[in-house]
Design an enzyme around this catalytic site. Structure first.
Site, short mmCIF file in Angstrom:
data_model
loop_
_atom_site.label_atom_id
_atom_site.label_comp_id
_atom_site.label_asym_id
_atom_site.label_seq_id
_atom_site.Cartn_x
_atom_site.Cartn_y
_atom_site.Cartn_z
N CYS B 140 -7.52 -23.78 -14.92
CA CYS B 140 -7.79 -23.13 -13.64
C CYS B 140 -9.26 -23.16 -13.28
CB CYS B 140 -7.27 -21.70 -13.66
SG CYS B 140 -7.84 -20.73 -15.08
N HIS B 220 -10.61 -15.00 -11.71
CA HIS B 220 -11.94 -15.33 -12.22
C HIS B 220 -12.91 -15.31 -11.04
CE1 HIS B 220 -10.08 -16.76 -15.90
NE2 HIS B 220 -9.43 -17.73 -15.29
#
Lengths: 334, 334
Positions: B140, B220
């Site tokens: 990711c 994130h």
């Protein structure tokens, strides 16, 4: 000479400065000022500090069974220097009161540089504060940055510093702030104000900072990147930082800010504080010619020894910054 | 031609890939493999997916009243390509099984580049995957970085990228991991592996990354710093990123990862996912000649469209990456 110190505002910073002053042999606390009769005010009393209050709050304090010594003006009359530890932005309004009382004053990093005209970090610009009437001790993050940038600049020359500041969103005793489960870029507009704040102490440094607020209360964490002017090894940087009395290396299974503060508890310092920058020496790296490392900054306490040194410089009881830092460290147990 | 897709591992990534495949008109799910009869297995069944299991787990599944279609070998026999969504490090052990079954395979970013020999990001190196038997869709974070670095490199040239990755420590449904209240530099030794991982897709990029784990589960957050080869303005960078179909600008009162994901919930996407990089366009800044910005990366879902494009490249049903990306986006609703 024993410097008479007043503390205006007895919260996170004020109570710590009071205790740090108390253990110095060349200064004493003549009183602390509170606006509300909360547990901190009663703790101050219990510790033996004389408690003062704004004129219009005295009655309320006494109604809550807190004995008040007098007004803030009364406190300032007895003091050589007042350490203003009121919330950021409030301190500014007190300047005229301090001027009228003819008392020297120290503000914290929440106030603007212009208020005092001198922003202070003991290891960076002690001499600038000598004899001054007004000084501002820079914020916890700026203090933490100055402590590593200054020696690196002296030794290798800092061409450019880039720092990501990962900030604890609230102090451990604060129940009003968030986030609980999110990352908050703050400010969103880049760069953050922390870089310019470092320049109030070290004007020659090129620095760009970005900052976020995080769901944690223990410490700030800095990711530091620097381009240095002279080539050097990670070992040389480590050796230089090892010589800084307010930089502590962490390792030995310490993998997070939680473990740093758990160690501080084991050290049994007042309030389990961590006055030094905590640098993971294992993280010190030269990669593609640039320096990188991580450091933890205890937001509640790293500025405390700096306040003590600022008092000494302003009162001219020590003209050598290195000697003041050593004296402060020894008295506090750093 | 309709590509027959098997999903090995039906957790965070697997279940999302299965649903994304289902909405494409040139591919279909022929089955998903689970090892345990948990709620996800029952949900798969309820959605109409045939559930397969390792030979030695079938009895246990059936004992739990979960109807199993056959073994993993049975599943692979029916498939043109398998998307391995098993936990990081496990996928490696499946390679020989896939080779024996003569089925093409996609792994996720938890596996090493060398396992597949081709690390993939649709907008960066689609053509590299065309006709390949084995491809690895990068993680990711690496996906999120490639999506912005590639167009910036094409347009202005990236001389150097420096990124601080602030990682959510656990996914929302994960109750086993910490920290609860700390910042964890991870890895402590710098730089982190994310930079080299970007180079598996974009070998020409100079990049240094540092990473920390945080007490949050939502997204994130990347602080991106880049030195570009050609001078440009923040407005030019903003215009370039605005043209990227898998980059979304966030603003309008969105000040944190929490609000980004709240918007994703309002958008009513499957599982409230956010497939695009979320860039705060207000943060895009050129400061002292260098680019800075913040982006949020939804760890559970940003790689999902990339898996779809990888299938199309490997099966050679579309040789033009741009067309595949458009097709995937349209089908998923990006």
């Amino acid at each position: 000479m024993t410097v008479k110190v007043a503390i205006n505002g007895y919260g996170t910073i004020g109570k710590r400065v009071a205790d740090a002053v108390s253990v110095q042999d060349d200064m004493e606390i003549i009183g602390v000022a509170k606006t509300r009769p909360n547990f901190e005010a009663f703790m101050a009393k219990k510790k033996g500090y004389d408690v003062f209050a704004p004129e219009d709050r005295i009655k309320g304090m006494e109604k809550a069974n807190l004995e008040v010594e007098g007004s803030i003006d009364d406190m300032l009359e007895r003091a050589d220097v007042v350490v203003d530890c009121t919330p950021g932005g409030i301190g500014e309004k007190n300047k005229s009161i301090y001027e009228k009382a003819g008392v020297k004053a120290i503000w914290q990093g929440g106030e603007d540089h212009e208020l005092a005209g001198c922003s202070f970090n003991a290891q960076s610009n002690y001499e600038e504060a000598i004899g001054r009437d007004f000084v501002r001790v820079v914020s916890c993050n700026t203090t933490g940055l100055c402590r590593v940038i200054k020696p690196l600049d002296d030794e290798f020359g800092v061409n450019k510093a880039r720092v990501t500041l990962m900030r604890r969103a609230a102090d451990p005793g604060d129940i009003k702030k968030g986030p609980i489960n999110a990352i908050v870029p703050n400010p969103i507009k880049l760069p953050s104000h922390h870089g310019p704040d470092v320049k109030t102490v070290l004007p020659g440094i090129d620095i760009a900072t970005t900052a976020v607020k995080l769901p944690t209360t223990l410490m700030h964490l800095h990711t530091v990147n620097m381009e240095l002017n002279s080539e050097c090894t990670a070992e040389e940087v480590e050796a230089l930082l090892a010589r800084q009395s307010r930089v502590r290396f962490v390792g030995q299974g310490i993998t997070s800010t939680a473990e740093v503060m758990e160690m501080a508890r084991d050290m049994n310092r007042p309030r389990c504080d961590m006055w030094e920058n905590c640098v993971w020496n294992e993280s010190i790296t030269i990669y593609e010619g640039e320096l990188y490392f991580f450091q933890g900054i205890h937001q509640e306490s790293d500025v405390i020894p700096e306040n003590i040194d600022a008092i000494r410089a302003m009162m001219e009881i020590e003209k050598d910054g290195t000697k003041s830092v050593s004296k402060t460290n020894k008295a506090m147990g750093i």
